[in-house]
Every structure is written in C-alpha cells, then in structure tokens.
Motif scaffolding. Structure first.
Motif, short mmCIF file in Angstrom:
data_model
loop_
_atom_site.label_atom_id
_atom_site.label_comp_id
_atom_site.label_asym_id
_atom_site.label_seq_id
_atom_site.Cartn_x
_atom_site.Cartn_y
_atom_site.Cartn_z
N VAL A 7 1.03 -1.24 -0.06
CA VAL A 7 -0.09 0.16 0.07
C VAL A 7 0.78 1.07 -0.03
O VAL A 7 0.62 2.33 -0.85
CB VAL A 7 -0.98 -0.07 1.23
N VAL A 8 1.98 1.11 0.74
CA VAL A 8 2.84 2.42 0.88
C VAL A 8 3.47 2.62 -0.57
O VAL A 8 3.87 3.62 -0.93
CB VAL A 8 3.58 2.23 1.98
N ALA A 9 3.90 1.15 -1.50
CA ALA A 9 4.52 1.41 -2.39
C ALA A 9 3.73 2.14 -3.57
O ALA A 9 4.11 2.72 -4.54
CB ALA A 9 4.91 -0.12 -2.81
N LEU A 63 10.29 12.40 -6.33
CA LEU A 63 10.42 10.93 -5.71
C LEU A 63 11.21 10.67 -4.55
O LEU A 63 11.16 9.88 -3.71
CB LEU A 63 10.74 9.99 -6.93
N ASP A 64 12.42 11.41 -4.58
CA ASP A 64 13.52 11.13 -3.53
C ASP A 64 13.17 11.63 -2.14
O ASP A 64 13.48 10.88 -1.37
CB ASP A 64 14.81 11.80 -3.86
N ASP A 65 12.40 12.57 -2.25
CA ASP A 65 11.66 13.20 -1.06
C ASP A 65 10.94 12.12 -0.39
O ASP A 65 10.75 12.01 0.91
CB ASP A 65 11.30 14.39 -1.25
N VAL A 66 9.97 11.82 -1.17
CA VAL A 66 8.89 10.62 -0.80
C VAL A 66 9.57 9.33 -0.10
O VAL A 66 9.18 8.76 0.68
CB VAL A 66 7.88 10.45 -1.87
N GLN A 67 10.48 8.92 -0.98
CA GLN A 67 11.14 7.81 -0.82
C GLN A 67 11.84 7.89 0.62
O GLN A 67 11.84 7.06 1.45
CB GLN A 67 12.58 7.34 -1.86
N ASP A 68 12.60 9.11 0.62
CA ASP A 68 13.06 9.03 2.28
C ASP A 68 11.94 9.02 3.35
O ASP A 68 12.17 8.56 4.35
CB ASP A 68 13.77 10.57 2.32
N ASP A 69 10.87 9.59 3.15
CA ASP A 69 9.67 9.35 4.11
C ASP A 69 9.38 8.06 4.35
O ASP A 69 9.11 7.59 5.61
CB ASP A 69 8.67 10.36 3.89
N ILE A 70 9.38 7.32 3.19
CA ILE A 70 8.82 5.85 3.36
C ILE A 70 9.83 4.97 3.87
O ILE A 70 9.54 4.23 4.44
CB ILE A 70 8.24 5.55 1.84
N ASP A 71 11.09 5.29 3.78
CA ASP A 71 12.13 4.63 4.18
C ASP A 71 12.06 4.55 5.66
O ASP A 71 12.45 3.63 6.65
CB ASP A 71 13.43 4.99 3.85
N ASP A 72 11.60 5.68 6.27
CA ASP A 72 11.60 5.86 7.79
C ASP A 72 10.48 4.99 8.44
O ASP A 72 10.38 5.10 9.71
CB ASP A 72 11.53 7.25 8.02
N LEU A 73 9.50 4.74 7.41
CA LEU A 73 8.25 4.09 8.04
C LEU A 73 8.55 2.57 8.44
O LEU A 73 9.25 1.97 7.75
CB LEU A 73 7.17 4.06 7.13
N LYS A 74 7.96 2.08 9.48
CA LYS A 74 7.90 0.77 9.70
C LYS A 74 6.74 -0.02 8.93
O LYS A 74 5.49 0.06 9.19
CB LYS A 74 7.77 0.55 11.14
N THR A 75 6.92 -0.86 7.98
CA THR A 75 6.24 -1.38 7.20
C THR A 75 6.14 -3.05 7.38
O THR A 75 7.42 -3.46 7.36
CB THR A 75 6.13 -1.21 5.68
N ASP A 76 5.29 -3.76 6.86
CA ASP A 76 5.38 -4.98 6.68
C ASP A 76 4.16 -5.62 6.01
O ASP A 76 3.31 -4.93 5.57
CB ASP A 76 5.06 -5.79 8.37
N ASP A 77 3.94 -7.01 5.96
CA ASP A 77 2.99 -7.35 4.89
C ASP A 77 1.60 -7.75 5.90
O ASP A 77 1.84 -8.77 6.86
CB ASP A 77 3.44 -8.83 4.36
N THR A 78 1.00 -6.72 6.16
CA THR A 78 -0.20 -6.74 7.09
C THR A 78 -1.56 -7.23 6.36
O THR A 78 -2.65 -7.38 7.05
CB THR A 78 -0.33 -5.39 7.60
N VAL A 79 -1.43 -7.16 5.01
CA VAL A 79 -2.67 -7.44 4.44
C VAL A 79 -2.62 -8.96 3.96
O VAL A 79 -1.80 -9.21 3.30
CB VAL A 79 -3.13 -6.57 3.38
N ARG A 80 -3.75 -9.73 4.06
CA ARG A 80 -3.91 -10.99 3.52
C ARG A 80 -4.22 -10.93 2.12
O ARG A 80 -5.23 -10.41 1.71
CB ARG A 80 -4.95 -11.81 4.44
N ARG A 81 -3.64 -11.56 1.48
CA ARG A 81 -3.93 -11.67 -0.15
C ARG A 81 -4.30 -13.10 -0.43
O ARG A 81 -4.07 -14.11 0.09
CB ARG A 81 -2.51 -11.43 -0.75
#
Length: 146
Positions: free
Chosen positions: A112-114, A128-146
């Motif tokens: 979702v973040v991607a 894109l680099d600014d947004v990528q820096d913000d997203i790199d700071d987030l804790k993400t994981d596979d939280t949605v069942r597919r």
C-alpha cells in the motif's frame, strides 16, 4: 445596383462574418488545448494503472485517475516531502481509522505504501527522492492477507 453600393449597404454582414470567424478560432484554440491536456492526463493515468496492475493491485478506472490527478498529479505532487504533508499522510492513511483518543498508528502494508511511490513516479518523478526518504523511515510489513 453597382457592386460597390451593394457592398457598402451590407457592411454589417461582413463585420458579423468576421466577428463570427474570430469567435470560432478562439473557441477552437481553447478546445484544442483542453483536448491536449485531456490526452496527456489519460496517457499518464494509463501509465499509472499499468504500474499499479504490475505491482499486484486491481486495475483502477483510468478515467477516474485522469480526472483526479490530471496532468500534474494534483494533491499527490504538491510538495509531497514537506513535514506537514508527511504528518497528515501518516495520520490519515496510516492509522487505525478511529477518531479522537482511539486513533492509533498502525504498521502499514508494504504494498500500500508502495502505491504512493508509483503515483509520484508517474506524475512528479523529480520529487520521488523526498517521498522515498519519508517512506524509508516508516515501519512497514505484510499486514494485508492476499
């Protein structure tokens, strides 16, 4: 009746025809520029829809994308790396959906973040680099069942 007398008596016809012709030229130029913008928006919407589909998302309606994001990305590209926009994005999109004291941050799904990165990569790749820096700071994981 001589030809010069006829022309001078009906001068209003010539003036009216010239005014009508100028009005049609102006309308044509306006229509052409809006059609070109619409085609560009549709092209970018198709590009984004293809990238989202390749990333595993269902293909969104390209007409809706074109109306919402236009040719410049709309709100998604208005200074996406700013601290205020980042905070609002985290609160609005990466929270549990409750309001008031029940609102809690959540671990967002990586895919979702991607999707945000895909939007920025199509509509405003220079940010894109600014947004990528913000997203790199987030804790993400596979939280949605597919």
């Amino acid at each position: 009746m001589s030809p010069t007398r006829f022309a001078s008596e009906h001068k209003w016809i010539y003036v009216g025809a010239i005014v009508l012709l100028v009005a049609l030229v102006v309308i044509g130029l306006i229509q052409y520029s809006s059609l070109r913008a619409t085609n560009e928006a549709q092209k970018k919407a198709n590009q984004l829809a293809g990238k989202l589909e390749d990333a595993g998302f269902p293909r969104p309606d390209t007409d809706t994308l074109a109306r919402a994001l236009g040719t410049d990305g709309g709100l998604a590209c208005e200074d996406p790396g700013s601290a205020l926009r980042s905070a609002l994005w985290k609160v609005g999109n990466l929270a549990n959906g409750a309001t008031g004291p029940g609102m809690r941050p959540v671990i967002a799904d990586t895919q979702v973040v991607a999707a945000e990165l895909l939007v920025v990569s199509v509509y405003c790749p220079d940010k894109l680099d600014d947004v990528q820096d913000d997203i790199d700071d987030l804790k993400t994981d596979d939280t949605v069942r597919r």
